[in-house]
Design a protein around this motif. Structure first.
Motif, short mmCIF file in Angstrom:
data_model
loop_
_atom_site.label_atom_id
_atom_site.label_comp_id
_atom_site.label_asym_id
_atom_site.label_seq_id
_atom_site.Cartn_x
_atom_site.Cartn_y
_atom_site.Cartn_z
N PRO A 16 7.67 -9.95 2.92
CA PRO A 16 7.21 -9.81 1.53
C PRO A 16 6.99 -11.29 0.44
O PRO A 16 7.89 -11.67 0.12
N ASN A 17 5.97 -11.65 0.34
CA ASN A 17 5.80 -12.70 -1.10
C ASN A 17 5.24 -11.85 -2.18
O ASN A 17 5.60 -10.92 -2.26
N GLU A 18 5.43 -13.31 -3.80
CA GLU A 18 4.93 -12.67 -4.48
C GLU A 18 3.17 -11.54 -4.48
O GLU A 18 3.54 -10.59 -5.46
N ALA A 19 2.71 -12.67 -3.35
CA ALA A 19 1.41 -12.43 -4.06
C ALA A 19 1.18 -10.61 -2.57
O ALA A 19 0.71 -9.79 -3.79
N THR A 20 2.29 -10.59 -1.80
CA THR A 20 2.29 -9.43 -1.87
C THR A 20 2.28 -7.99 -2.46
O THR A 20 2.14 -7.48 -2.15
N LEU A 21 3.76 -8.37 -3.14
CA LEU A 21 4.54 -7.56 -3.91
C LEU A 21 3.14 -7.27 -5.32
O LEU A 21 3.27 -6.26 -5.87
N THR A 22 3.19 -7.65 -6.02
CA THR A 22 1.77 -8.20 -7.00
C THR A 22 0.58 -7.09 -6.43
O THR A 22 0.50 -5.62 -7.05
N SER A 23 0.01 -7.28 -5.18
CA SER A 23 -0.72 -5.93 -4.67
C SER A 23 0.29 -4.61 -4.67
O SER A 23 -0.62 -3.43 -4.86
N VAL A 24 1.21 -4.46 -3.95
CA VAL A 24 1.69 -3.35 -4.45
C VAL A 24 2.06 -2.40 -5.64
O VAL A 24 1.90 -1.20 -5.79
N ALA A 25 2.41 -3.52 -6.67
CA ALA A 25 2.38 -2.87 -7.61
C ALA A 25 1.16 -2.89 -8.66
O ALA A 25 0.84 -1.93 -9.05
N ARG A 26 0.20 -3.05 -7.98
CA ARG A 26 -1.12 -3.11 -8.11
C ARG A 26 -1.67 -1.43 -7.84
O ARG A 26 -2.53 -0.87 -8.35
N LEU A 27 -1.20 -0.80 -6.47
CA LEU A 27 -1.26 0.30 -5.69
C LEU A 27 -0.69 1.45 -6.62
O LEU A 27 -1.35 1.88 -7.08
N ALA A 28 0.00 0.50 -6.89
CA ALA A 28 1.19 2.35 -8.07
C ALA A 28 0.43 2.20 -9.03
O ALA A 28 0.78 3.42 -9.74
N ALA A 29 0.15 0.31 -10.25
CA ALA A 29 -0.54 1.62 -11.03
C ALA A 29 -2.02 1.97 -10.88
O ALA A 29 -2.36 2.59 -11.95
N ALA A 30 -3.27 1.83 -9.86
CA ALA A 30 -3.57 2.47 -9.71
C ALA A 30 -3.44 4.17 -9.55
O ALA A 30 -4.58 5.11 -9.73
N THR A 31 -2.43 4.70 -9.14
CA THR A 31 -2.16 5.58 -8.84
C THR A 31 -1.70 6.56 -10.07
O THR A 31 -1.27 7.63 -9.97
N ARG A 32 -1.53 5.82 -11.17
CA ARG A 32 -0.94 6.12 -12.67
C ARG A 32 0.33 6.35 -13.43
O ARG A 32 0.30 6.83 -12.73
N ASP A 33 1.04 4.89 -12.00
CA ASP A 33 2.50 5.44 -11.84
C ASP A 33 3.06 3.65 -12.60
O ASP A 33 3.89 2.80 -11.76
N PRO A 34 3.09 3.55 -13.07
CA PRO A 34 3.69 2.18 -14.48
C PRO A 34 5.31 2.17 -13.57
O PRO A 34 5.37 0.96 -14.07
#
Length: 566
Positions: free
Chosen positions: A169-187
Protein backbone atom coordinates in the motif's frame (compact mmCIF):
# COMPACT_ATOMS: atom_id res chain seq x y z
CA UNK A 1 -2.02 -15.87 3.27
CA UNK A 2 -5.71 -16.67 3.77
CA UNK A 3 -7.92 -13.92 5.13
CA UNK A 4 -11.26 -14.37 6.83
CA UNK A 5 -13.99 -11.82 6.22
CA UNK A 6 -15.09 -9.67 9.12
CA UNK A 7 -17.95 -11.01 11.22
CA UNK A 8 -21.39 -9.65 10.39
CA UNK A 9 -22.29 -6.53 12.33
CA UNK A 10 -18.74 -5.89 13.50
CA UNK A 11 -15.59 -4.81 11.73
CA UNK A 12 -12.87 -6.89 13.31
CA UNK A 13 -9.22 -7.03 12.29
CA UNK A 14 -8.31 -9.80 9.89
CA UNK A 15 -4.95 -11.47 9.45
CA UNK A 16 -4.25 -9.26 6.47
CA UNK A 17 -4.57 -6.00 8.38
CA UNK A 18 -3.27 -7.26 11.71
CA UNK A 19 -0.21 -5.07 11.39
CA UNK A 20 -2.45 -2.02 11.13
CA UNK A 21 -4.67 -2.84 14.08
CA UNK A 22 -2.56 -4.83 16.55
CA UNK A 23 -1.52 -3.31 19.90
CA UNK A 24 1.86 -1.54 19.75
CA UNK A 25 3.80 -4.28 21.55
CA UNK A 26 2.43 -6.98 19.20
CA UNK A 27 2.97 -4.70 16.25
CA UNK A 28 6.66 -4.27 17.07
CA UNK A 29 7.12 -8.05 17.12
CA UNK A 30 5.16 -8.57 13.90
CA UNK A 31 6.95 -5.71 12.20
CA UNK A 32 10.33 -7.09 13.23
CA UNK A 33 9.50 -10.50 11.77
CA UNK A 34 8.13 -8.91 8.65
CA UNK A 35 11.21 -6.76 8.08
CA UNK A 36 13.38 -9.82 8.14
CA UNK A 37 11.41 -11.12 5.21
CA UNK A 38 11.55 -7.88 3.26
CA UNK A 39 13.13 -4.74 4.61
CA UNK A 40 11.05 -2.53 2.31
CA UNK A 41 7.61 -4.07 2.88
CA UNK A 42 6.28 -3.30 6.37
CA UNK A 43 2.69 -4.24 5.51
CA UNK A 44 2.82 -7.35 3.35
CA UNK A 45 5.20 -9.77 1.69
CA UNK A 46 5.47 -8.88 -1.99
CA UNK A 47 4.52 -11.68 -4.30
CA UNK A 48 7.03 -12.50 -6.95
CA UNK A 49 4.81 -11.29 -9.79
CA UNK A 50 3.20 -8.44 -7.85
CA UNK A 51 1.90 -5.46 -9.77
CA UNK A 52 2.93 -3.14 -6.99
CA UNK A 53 3.27 0.22 -8.66
CA UNK A 54 0.65 2.70 -9.78
CA UNK A 55 1.29 1.85 -13.41
CA UNK A 56 0.36 -1.50 -14.92
CA UNK A 57 3.37 -3.47 -15.99
CA UNK A 58 3.36 -4.12 -19.72
CA UNK A 59 4.27 -7.54 -21.17
CA UNK A 60 7.92 -8.00 -21.96
CA UNK A 61 8.54 -6.31 -25.30
CA UNK A 62 9.93 -8.19 -28.23
CA UNK A 63 13.68 -7.77 -28.79
CA UNK A 64 14.43 -4.40 -30.36
CA UNK A 65 15.18 -4.37 -34.03
CA UNK A 66 18.26 -2.36 -34.89
CA UNK A 67 17.68 0.23 -37.54
CA UNK A 68 19.62 2.98 -39.15
CA UNK A 69 17.83 5.69 -37.15
CA UNK A 70 18.47 4.14 -33.75
CA UNK A 71 16.39 6.55 -31.67
CA UNK A 72 13.42 6.24 -34.02
CA UNK A 73 13.26 2.48 -33.44
CA UNK A 74 13.51 2.97 -29.69
CA UNK A 75 10.69 5.53 -29.70
CA UNK A 76 8.56 3.19 -31.81
CA UNK A 77 9.23 0.43 -29.28
CA UNK A 78 8.03 2.62 -26.41
CA UNK A 79 4.86 3.52 -28.27
CA UNK A 80 4.18 -0.16 -28.99
CA UNK A 81 4.75 -1.12 -25.36
CA UNK A 82 2.40 1.60 -24.16
CA UNK A 83 -0.23 0.46 -26.67
CA UNK A 84 0.08 -3.15 -25.53
CA UNK A 85 -0.21 -2.05 -21.91
CA UNK A 86 -3.40 -0.10 -22.64
CA UNK A 87 -4.93 -2.95 -24.61
CA UNK A 88 -3.98 -5.68 -22.13
CA UNK A 89 -6.65 -6.99 -19.70
CA UNK A 90 -4.87 -5.12 -16.88
CA UNK A 91 -4.78 -1.88 -18.88
CA UNK A 92 -8.41 -2.18 -19.93
CA UNK A 93 -9.46 -2.81 -16.34
CA UNK A 94 -7.48 0.24 -15.22
CA UNK A 95 -9.29 2.41 -17.77
CA UNK A 96 -12.70 1.10 -16.72
CA UNK A 97 -11.99 1.67 -13.01
CA UNK A 98 -10.76 5.18 -13.76
CA UNK A 99 -14.10 5.87 -15.44
CA UNK A 100 -15.90 4.45 -12.41
CA UNK A 101 -13.91 6.81 -10.16
CA UNK A 102 -14.80 9.75 -12.37
CA UNK A 103 -18.50 8.84 -12.25
CA UNK A 104 -18.59 7.69 -8.60
CA UNK A 105 -19.89 4.32 -9.86
CA UNK A 106 -19.10 1.84 -7.08
CA UNK A 107 -21.56 -0.80 -8.33
CA UNK A 108 -19.83 -1.19 -11.69
CA UNK A 109 -16.39 -1.07 -10.07
CA UNK A 110 -17.27 -3.94 -7.73
CA UNK A 111 -18.65 -5.96 -10.62
CA UNK A 112 -15.35 -5.44 -12.51
CA UNK A 113 -13.41 -6.42 -9.38
CA UNK A 114 -15.39 -9.62 -8.88
CA UNK A 115 -14.89 -10.50 -12.56
CA UNK A 116 -11.14 -9.93 -12.26
CA UNK A 117 -11.02 -12.51 -9.44
CA UNK A 118 -12.85 -15.13 -11.49
CA UNK A 119 -10.77 -18.33 -11.83
CA UNK A 120 -11.84 -18.57 -15.48
CA UNK A 121 -10.15 -15.31 -16.52
CA UNK A 122 -8.21 -13.84 -13.60
CA UNK A 123 -6.58 -10.41 -14.00
CA UNK A 124 -3.61 -9.51 -11.76
CA UNK A 125 -4.54 -6.39 -9.79
CA UNK A 126 -2.06 -3.54 -9.36
CA UNK A 127 -1.81 -0.86 -6.71
CA UNK A 128 -3.69 1.50 -9.01
CA UNK A 129 -6.58 -0.95 -9.38
CA UNK A 130 -6.85 -1.39 -5.62
CA UNK A 131 -6.60 2.33 -4.94
CA UNK A 132 -9.48 3.07 -7.32
CA UNK A 133 -11.64 0.46 -5.60
CA UNK A 134 -10.78 1.60 -2.08
CA UNK A 135 -11.35 5.24 -3.00
CA UNK A 136 -14.83 4.43 -4.33
CA UNK A 137 -15.70 2.32 -1.29
CA UNK A 138 -14.55 4.99 1.16
CA UNK A 139 -16.47 7.70 -0.71
CA UNK A 140 -19.66 5.66 -0.68
CA UNK A 141 -19.21 4.72 2.97
CA UNK A 142 -18.76 8.36 3.94
CA UNK A 143 -21.52 9.88 1.79
CA UNK A 144 -24.36 7.35 1.59
CA UNK A 145 -25.84 6.38 4.99
CA UNK A 146 -28.07 3.71 3.42
CA UNK A 147 -25.17 1.70 2.00
CA UNK A 148 -22.40 2.86 4.32
CA UNK A 149 -21.93 -0.43 6.19
CA UNK A 150 -21.92 -2.54 3.01
CA UNK A 151 -19.50 -0.20 1.21
CA UNK A 152 -17.18 -0.16 4.22
CA UNK A 153 -17.21 -3.95 4.53
CA UNK A 154 -16.41 -4.38 0.83
CA UNK A 155 -13.59 -1.91 1.24
CA UNK A 156 -12.08 -3.80 4.16
CA UNK A 157 -12.40 -7.07 2.24
CA UNK A 158 -10.67 -5.55 -0.80
CA UNK A 159 -7.84 -4.23 1.37
CA UNK A 160 -7.46 -7.66 2.98
CA UNK A 161 -7.24 -9.23 -0.50
CA UNK A 162 -4.66 -6.63 -1.50
CA UNK A 163 -2.53 -7.48 1.53
CA UNK A 164 -2.89 -11.20 0.86
CA UNK A 165 -1.75 -10.65 -2.73
CA UNK A 166 1.39 -8.90 -1.48
CA UNK A 167 0.61 -5.54 -3.11
CA UNK A 168 2.33 -2.87 -1.05
CA UNK A 169 0.00 0.00 0.00
CA UNK A 170 0.94 3.65 -0.35
CA UNK A 171 -0.35 6.82 1.33
CA UNK A 172 -3.46 6.97 -0.88
CA UNK A 173 -4.32 3.36 -0.04
CA UNK A 174 -4.06 3.83 3.69
CA UNK A 175 -5.89 7.15 3.63
CA UNK A 176 -8.83 5.33 2.02
CA UNK A 177 -8.65 2.64 4.72
CA UNK A 178 -8.67 5.39 7.38
CA UNK A 179 -11.75 6.88 5.72
CA UNK A 180 -13.44 3.47 5.81
CA UNK A 181 -12.73 3.24 9.54
CA UNK A 182 -14.06 6.76 10.13
CA UNK A 183 -17.22 5.93 8.18
CA UNK A 184 -17.85 3.05 10.60
CA UNK A 185 -17.40 5.51 13.49
CA UNK A 186 -14.17 3.91 14.61
CA UNK A 187 -11.75 6.85 15.06
CA UNK A 188 -9.27 4.69 16.98
CA UNK A 189 -8.89 2.38 13.99
CA UNK A 190 -8.57 5.36 11.63
CA UNK A 191 -5.84 6.80 13.84
CA UNK A 192 -4.05 3.44 14.06
CA UNK A 193 -3.80 3.40 10.26
CA UNK A 194 -2.03 6.77 10.27
CA UNK A 195 0.32 5.75 13.07
CA UNK A 196 1.30 2.56 11.25
CA UNK A 197 1.73 4.61 8.09
CA UNK A 198 4.27 6.83 9.84
CA UNK A 199 6.02 3.82 11.39
CA UNK A 200 6.31 2.22 7.96
CA UNK A 201 8.10 5.25 6.55
CA UNK A 202 5.12 6.46 4.48
CA UNK A 203 4.85 10.20 5.26
CA UNK A 204 1.23 10.98 6.24
CA UNK A 205 -0.42 14.00 4.67
CA UNK A 206 -3.14 16.29 6.00
CA UNK A 207 -5.79 14.20 4.24
CA UNK A 208 -4.40 11.11 5.99
CA UNK A 209 -5.16 12.59 9.42
CA UNK A 210 -8.56 14.03 8.52
CA UNK A 211 -10.62 10.83 8.95
CA UNK A 212 -9.35 10.16 12.47
CA UNK A 213 -9.46 13.79 13.57
CA UNK A 214 -12.98 14.48 12.33
CA UNK A 215 -14.25 11.12 13.61
CA UNK A 216 -12.93 11.85 17.12
CA UNK A 217 -14.47 15.33 17.00
CA UNK A 218 -17.84 13.98 15.83
CA UNK A 219 -17.70 11.44 18.68
CA UNK A 220 -17.11 14.35 21.12
CA UNK A 221 -13.78 12.75 22.10
CA UNK A 222 -11.62 15.81 22.71
CA UNK A 223 -8.74 13.76 24.14
CA UNK A 224 -8.59 11.53 21.07
CA UNK A 225 -8.68 14.56 18.77
CA UNK A 226 -5.86 16.14 20.75
CA UNK A 227 -3.75 13.02 20.29
CA UNK A 228 -4.25 13.21 16.53
CA UNK A 229 -3.28 16.89 16.55
CA UNK A 230 -0.12 16.09 18.53
CA UNK A 231 0.80 13.33 16.05
CA UNK A 232 0.28 15.77 13.18
CA UNK A 233 2.62 18.26 14.82
CA UNK A 234 5.27 15.58 15.35
CA UNK A 235 4.99 14.64 11.66
CA UNK A 236 5.26 18.24 10.51
CA UNK A 237 1.70 18.29 9.13
CA UNK A 238 0.00 21.67 9.61
CA UNK A 239 -3.77 21.80 10.19
CA UNK A 240 -5.93 24.10 8.08
CA UNK A 241 -9.17 25.88 8.93
CA UNK A 242 -11.52 22.83 8.75
CA UNK A 243 -9.32 20.87 11.18
CA UNK A 244 -8.93 23.84 13.53
CA UNK A 245 -12.67 24.54 13.45
CA UNK A 246 -13.42 20.90 14.37
CA UNK A 247 -10.95 21.05 17.25
CA UNK A 248 -12.42 24.35 18.45
CA UNK A 249 -15.94 22.93 18.35
CA UNK A 250 -15.24 19.74 20.30
CA UNK A 251 -13.24 21.58 22.98
CA UNK A 252 -15.84 24.34 23.24
CA UNK A 253 -18.60 21.72 23.62
CA UNK A 254 -16.59 20.09 26.40
CA UNK A 255 -16.01 23.45 28.11
CA UNK A 256 -12.23 23.10 27.92
CA UNK A 257 -11.43 26.80 28.16
CA UNK A 258 -7.64 26.50 28.11
CA UNK A 259 -7.74 24.39 24.93
CA UNK A 260 -10.13 26.81 23.22
CA UNK A 261 -7.77 29.66 24.12
CA UNK A 262 -4.80 27.78 22.67
CA UNK A 263 -6.68 26.86 19.50
CA UNK A 264 -7.91 30.42 18.95
CA UNK A 265 -4.30 31.56 18.98
CA UNK A 266 -3.31 28.73 16.67
CA UNK A 267 -6.07 29.82 14.32
CA UNK A 268 -4.77 33.39 14.56
CA UNK A 269 -1.32 32.23 13.49
CA UNK A 270 -2.34 29.78 10.74
CA UNK A 271 -5.61 31.10 9.32
CA UNK A 272 -5.87 34.76 10.40
CA UNK A 273 -9.43 35.29 9.03
CA UNK A 274 -12.20 32.70 9.41
CA UNK A 275 -15.06 31.61 7.17
CA UNK A 276 -18.64 31.95 8.39
CA UNK A 277 -18.99 28.37 9.67
CA UNK A 278 -15.87 28.78 11.84
CA UNK A 279 -17.13 32.20 12.97
CA UNK A 280 -20.30 30.53 14.24
CA UNK A 281 -18.22 28.10 16.31
CA UNK A 282 -16.31 31.04 17.83
CA UNK A 283 -19.52 32.96 18.59
CA UNK A 284 -21.10 29.89 20.20
CA UNK A 285 -18.08 29.55 22.47
CA UNK A 286 -18.20 33.14 23.70
CA UNK A 287 -21.93 32.79 24.44
CA UNK A 288 -21.43 29.60 26.47
CA UNK A 289 -21.44 29.25 30.25
CA UNK A 290 -17.93 27.81 30.14
CA UNK A 291 -16.64 30.99 28.46
CA UNK A 292 -18.32 33.12 31.14
CA UNK A 293 -16.63 31.16 33.90
CA UNK A 294 -13.18 31.16 32.27
CA UNK A 295 -10.76 33.91 33.26
CA UNK A 296 -9.47 35.88 36.21
CA UNK A 297 -10.68 39.10 37.86
CA UNK A 298 -7.17 40.31 38.61
CA UNK A 299 -4.13 40.04 36.38
CA UNK A 300 -0.70 41.60 36.11
CA UNK A 301 -0.85 44.35 33.44
CA UNK A 302 2.95 44.33 33.26
CA UNK A 303 3.04 40.68 32.18
CA UNK A 304 0.28 41.29 29.67
CA UNK A 305 2.21 44.23 28.21
CA UNK A 306 5.38 42.13 28.02
CA UNK A 307 3.41 39.42 26.21
CA UNK A 308 2.14 41.95 23.66
CA UNK A 309 5.64 43.26 22.98
CA UNK A 310 7.14 39.78 22.75
CA UNK A 311 4.37 38.64 20.37
CA UNK A 312 4.81 41.61 18.04
CA UNK A 313 1.47 43.24 18.91
CA UNK A 314 -2.18 42.26 18.64
CA UNK A 315 -2.11 39.48 21.27
CA UNK A 316 -0.56 38.64 24.61
CA UNK A 317 -1.15 34.90 25.19
CA UNK A 318 -1.57 35.28 28.95
CA UNK A 319 -4.94 33.51 29.10
CA UNK A 320 -8.53 34.68 29.48
CA UNK A 321 -8.71 38.06 31.17
CA UNK A 322 -11.79 39.18 33.10
CA UNK A 323 -14.73 37.24 34.43
CA UNK A 324 -18.42 36.94 33.62
CA UNK A 325 -20.61 36.78 30.51
CA UNK A 326 -19.44 38.03 27.14
CA UNK A 327 -21.20 40.47 24.85
CA UNK A 328 -20.87 39.06 21.32
CA UNK A 329 -21.97 40.46 17.98
CA UNK A 330 -20.74 41.22 14.45
CA UNK A 331 -19.17 44.60 13.76
CA UNK A 332 -17.20 46.55 11.16
CA UNK A 333 -14.03 48.63 11.36
CA UNK A 334 -13.74 52.22 10.17
CA UNK A 335 -10.88 53.25 7.88
CA UNK A 336 -8.55 53.68 10.88
CA UNK A 337 -9.35 50.26 12.37
CA UNK A 338 -11.70 51.39 15.15
CA UNK A 339 -14.45 48.90 16.01
CA UNK A 340 -17.84 50.48 15.37
CA UNK A 341 -19.35 48.46 18.22
CA UNK A 342 -16.95 48.71 21.15
CA UNK A 343 -14.68 51.57 20.09
CA UNK A 344 -11.45 49.61 20.41
CA UNK A 345 -8.78 50.41 17.83
CA UNK A 346 -6.98 47.48 16.22
CA UNK A 347 -3.23 47.49 15.85
CA UNK A 348 -0.89 47.04 12.92
CA UNK A 349 1.44 44.12 13.59
CA UNK A 350 4.95 44.76 12.35
CA UNK A 351 6.90 42.47 10.03
CA UNK A 352 10.50 41.78 10.93
CA UNK A 353 12.75 43.07 8.08
CA UNK A 354 14.79 39.87 8.29
CA UNK A 355 11.63 37.90 7.44
CA UNK A 356 11.25 39.95 4.27
CA UNK A 357 14.86 39.26 3.28
CA UNK A 358 14.46 35.54 3.93
CA UNK A 359 11.25 35.47 1.91
CA UNK A 360 12.90 37.24 -1.03
CA UNK A 361 15.72 34.68 -0.95
CA UNK A 362 13.21 31.81 -0.92
CA UNK A 363 11.42 33.36 -3.88
CA UNK A 364 14.70 33.52 -5.78
CA UNK A 365 15.51 29.87 -5.10
CA UNK A 366 12.08 28.72 -6.25
CA UNK A 367 12.01 30.98 -9.31
CA UNK A 368 15.37 29.88 -10.71
CA UNK A 369 14.26 26.25 -10.35
CA UNK A 370 11.16 26.89 -12.45
CA UNK A 371 12.29 29.69 -14.74
CA UNK A 372 15.30 29.83 -17.04
CA UNK A 373 18.03 30.66 -14.53
CA UNK A 374 19.75 33.33 -16.63
CA UNK A 375 16.42 35.03 -17.36
CA UNK A 376 15.54 35.48 -13.70
CA UNK A 377 19.05 36.42 -12.63
CA UNK A 378 19.04 38.96 -15.49
CA UNK A 379 15.85 40.46 -14.08
CA UNK A 380 17.42 40.77 -10.63
CA UNK A 381 20.38 42.60 -12.17
CA UNK A 382 18.01 44.92 -14.07
CA UNK A 383 16.06 45.61 -10.86
CA UNK A 384 19.24 46.57 -8.98
CA UNK A 385 20.09 49.08 -11.71
CA UNK A 386 16.63 50.62 -12.11
CA UNK A 387 15.05 50.15 -8.67
CA UNK A 388 13.86 50.43 -6.07
CA UNK A 389 10.24 51.21 -6.94
CA UNK A 390 7.48 52.42 -4.63
CA UNK A 391 4.91 50.25 -6.40
CA UNK A 392 4.81 47.27 -8.76
CA UNK A 393 1.95 46.63 -11.19
CA UNK A 394 0.84 43.20 -12.34
CA UNK A 395 -0.02 44.66 -15.74
CA UNK A 396 -1.60 41.51 -17.18
CA UNK A 397 -4.09 41.36 -14.31
CA UNK A 398 -4.84 45.09 -14.52
CA UNK A 399 -5.03 45.26 -18.31
CA UNK A 400 -7.53 42.39 -18.51
CA UNK A 401 -9.77 43.62 -15.68
CA UNK A 402 -13.38 43.05 -16.80
CA UNK A 403 -12.20 42.80 -20.40
CA UNK A 404 -11.35 40.06 -22.88
CA UNK A 405 -9.01 42.40 -24.78
CA UNK A 406 -5.90 43.74 -23.07
CA UNK A 407 -6.15 47.50 -22.40
CA UNK A 408 -2.94 49.55 -22.28
CA UNK A 409 -4.90 52.70 -21.44
CA UNK A 410 -6.44 50.91 -18.42
CA UNK A 411 -2.98 50.00 -17.16
CA UNK A 412 -1.79 53.56 -17.75
CA UNK A 413 -4.68 54.97 -15.72
CA UNK A 414 -3.64 52.74 -12.81
CA UNK A 415 0.01 53.79 -13.25
CA UNK A 416 -1.05 57.43 -12.85
CA UNK A 417 -3.39 56.65 -9.92
CA UNK A 418 -0.81 54.74 -7.87
CA UNK A 419 1.81 57.40 -8.58
CA UNK A 420 -0.53 59.97 -7.01
CA UNK A 421 -0.89 57.74 -3.95
CA UNK A 422 2.84 57.17 -3.48
CA UNK A 423 3.59 60.84 -4.30
CA UNK A 424 6.69 59.66 -6.11
CA UNK A 425 8.26 61.35 -9.11
CA UNK A 426 9.18 57.89 -10.30
CA UNK A 427 6.74 55.69 -12.21
CA UNK A 428 5.81 52.33 -10.68
CA UNK A 429 7.38 49.20 -12.14
CA UNK A 430 5.17 47.68 -14.84
CA UNK A 431 5.68 43.92 -15.35
CA UNK A 432 4.31 42.62 -18.63
CA UNK A 433 5.02 39.58 -20.74
CA UNK A 434 7.08 40.23 -23.89
CA UNK A 435 4.31 38.82 -26.07
CA UNK A 436 2.00 41.58 -24.82
CA UNK A 437 4.62 44.23 -25.46
CA UNK A 438 5.46 43.12 -28.99
CA UNK A 439 2.23 41.64 -30.36
CA UNK A 440 -1.49 42.16 -30.62
CA UNK A 441 -2.84 45.65 -30.02
CA UNK A 442 0.56 46.79 -28.72
CA UNK A 443 1.29 47.85 -32.31
CA UNK A 444 -1.51 50.44 -32.31
CA UNK A 445 -0.02 53.99 -32.45
CA UNK A 446 -1.66 55.15 -29.20
CA UNK A 447 -0.44 52.07 -27.33
CA UNK A 448 3.03 52.51 -28.80
CA UNK A 449 3.15 55.98 -27.23
CA UNK A 450 2.19 54.55 -23.84
CA UNK A 451 4.83 51.82 -24.07
CA UNK A 452 7.49 54.31 -25.13
CA UNK A 453 6.71 56.57 -22.17
CA UNK A 454 7.14 53.61 -19.80
CA UNK A 455 10.41 52.59 -21.47
CA UNK A 456 11.87 56.10 -21.27
CA UNK A 457 11.04 56.23 -17.58
CA UNK A 458 12.85 52.90 -17.01
CA UNK A 459 9.61 51.50 -15.59
CA UNK A 460 8.76 48.68 -18.03
CA UNK A 461 10.12 45.17 -17.75
CA UNK A 462 9.03 42.64 -20.38
CA UNK A 463 9.35 39.08 -19.12
CA UNK A 464 10.88 36.61 -21.60
CA UNK A 465 8.99 34.00 -23.65
CA UNK A 466 8.09 30.87 -21.70
CA UNK A 467 8.32 32.63 -18.34
CA UNK A 468 5.68 33.02 -15.66
CA UNK A 469 5.49 36.75 -14.92
CA UNK A 470 4.02 36.04 -11.45
CA UNK A 471 7.53 35.27 -10.17
CA UNK A 472 8.80 38.60 -11.49
CA UNK A 473 6.21 40.99 -10.10
CA UNK A 474 6.08 39.20 -6.74
CA UNK A 475 9.86 39.20 -6.33
CA UNK A 476 10.07 42.87 -7.35
CA UNK A 477 7.43 43.91 -4.81
CA UNK A 478 8.97 41.87 -1.99
CA UNK A 479 12.58 42.91 -2.63
CA UNK A 480 11.63 46.60 -3.04
CA UNK A 481 9.25 46.40 -0.05
CA UNK A 482 6.76 48.22 -2.25
CA UNK A 483 3.03 48.20 -2.91
CA UNK A 484 1.77 45.56 -5.34
CA UNK A 485 -1.20 46.43 -7.53
CA UNK A 486 -3.11 43.28 -8.50
CA UNK A 487 -6.47 41.63 -7.96
CA UNK A 488 -4.80 38.22 -8.16
CA UNK A 489 -5.62 36.49 -4.86
CA UNK A 490 -2.44 34.44 -5.24
CA UNK A 491 -4.05 31.15 -4.27
CA UNK A 492 -2.82 28.91 -7.09
CA UNK A 493 -0.12 26.25 -7.04
CA UNK A 494 2.75 28.68 -7.55
CA UNK A 495 1.93 30.55 -4.35
CA UNK A 496 1.24 27.34 -2.43
CA UNK A 497 4.87 26.44 -3.09
CA UNK A 498 5.91 29.30 -0.84
CA UNK A 499 4.54 27.36 2.13
CA UNK A 500 5.10 30.05 4.74
CA UNK A 501 2.94 32.00 7.17
CA UNK A 502 4.85 35.12 6.14
CA UNK A 503 3.18 35.36 2.74
CA UNK A 504 -0.40 36.20 3.91
CA UNK A 505 1.01 38.73 6.35
CA UNK A 506 3.06 40.35 3.60
CA UNK A 507 0.08 40.43 1.20
CA UNK A 508 -2.09 42.12 3.80
CA UNK A 509 0.34 45.01 4.12
CA UNK A 510 1.37 45.42 0.47
CA UNK A 511 -1.40 44.33 -1.90
CA UNK A 512 -3.46 47.08 -3.55
CA UNK A 513 -6.69 45.85 -5.12
CA UNK A 514 -8.68 47.86 -7.65
CA UNK A 515 -12.09 48.38 -9.16
CA UNK A 516 -13.08 50.45 -12.20
CA UNK A 517 -16.02 52.71 -12.82
CA UNK A 518 -16.84 55.40 -15.36
CA UNK A 519 -14.64 57.76 -13.34
CA UNK A 520 -11.62 55.50 -13.68
CA UNK A 521 -9.81 53.20 -11.24
CA UNK A 522 -10.44 53.08 -7.51
CA UNK A 523 -7.50 51.76 -5.51
CA UNK A 524 -8.22 49.78 -2.35
CA UNK A 525 -5.11 50.33 -0.27
CA UNK A 526 -3.90 48.05 2.54
CA UNK A 527 -5.58 48.98 5.84
CA UNK A 528 -3.54 50.67 8.57
CA UNK A 529 -4.31 47.75 10.88
CA UNK A 530 -3.77 43.98 10.64
CA UNK A 531 -6.68 41.83 9.46
CA UNK A 532 -6.02 39.02 11.90
CA UNK A 533 -7.56 37.70 15.11
CA UNK A 534 -6.65 40.24 17.79
CA UNK A 535 -6.67 39.93 21.58
CA UNK A 536 -6.55 43.21 23.48
CA UNK A 537 -4.75 44.04 26.69
CA UNK A 538 -8.07 44.22 28.55
CA UNK A 539 -9.16 40.75 27.37
CA UNK A 540 -11.55 41.52 24.50
CA UNK A 541 -11.35 39.73 21.15
CA UNK A 542 -11.91 40.71 17.53
CA UNK A 543 -12.08 37.93 14.93
CA UNK A 544 -12.19 38.88 11.21
CA UNK A 545 -14.31 36.89 8.78
CA UNK A 546 -13.48 36.38 5.12
CA UNK A 547 -15.12 38.63 2.52
CA UNK A 548 -14.85 36.40 -0.56
CA UNK A 549 -14.01 38.11 -3.82
CA UNK A 550 -16.16 41.21 -3.23
CA UNK A 551 -13.51 43.73 -2.23
CA UNK A 552 -16.05 46.53 -1.83
CA UNK A 553 -18.13 44.61 0.73
CA UNK A 554 -17.32 45.65 4.32
CA UNK A 555 -15.59 42.94 6.31
CA UNK A 556 -17.51 41.56 9.29
CA UNK A 557 -15.68 41.09 12.59
CA UNK A 558 -16.76 39.14 15.66
CA UNK A 559 -16.54 41.59 18.56
CA UNK A 560 -16.41 39.88 21.98
CA UNK A 561 -16.10 41.91 25.18
CA UNK A 562 -16.96 41.18 28.79
CA UNK A 563 -20.34 42.71 29.65
CA UNK A 564 -18.93 44.06 32.88
CA UNK A 565 -16.27 46.00 30.94
CA UNK A 566 -18.70 47.75 28.55
Amino acid sequence: MRVAAAAAGALRPTAANLLLLSPPHQHRRLLSLHRRANQNLPFARRRRDSYSTATVAAPDPAPKQQDAGGSGGEAEGKVARRRRARESPEGNLRHQLDMCSRNADLTTALRLYDAALSPDSPIPLSLHHYNCLLYLCSNAAASDPDSSADAAQRGFDIFARMEADGVQPNEATLTSVARLAAATRDPAMAFSVVRRMATAGIPPRLRSYGPALFAYCEAKDADGAQQVEAHMDASGVVPEEPELAALLRVNADKGRADEVYRLLHRTRALVRQVCDSTAQVVEAWFRSDAASEAGVDNWDPRKVKEGVIKGGGGWHGQGWLGKGPWSVDRSEMDKDGTCQRCGERLVCIDIDPSETDNFANSLTELAIKRETRDDFLGFQSWLRRHGPFDAVIDAANVGLYNSKAFSFSQVNSVVNAIQRVTKSKKLPLIILHRNRVNGGNAKAPYNQKILESWRKAGALYATPPGSNDDWYWLYAAVSCQSLLVTNDEMRDHLFQLLGTSFFPRWKEKHQVRLTFSGRGPTLHLPPPYSIVIQESEDGSWHVPTTTGDDIEKPRQWICSTRKSSK
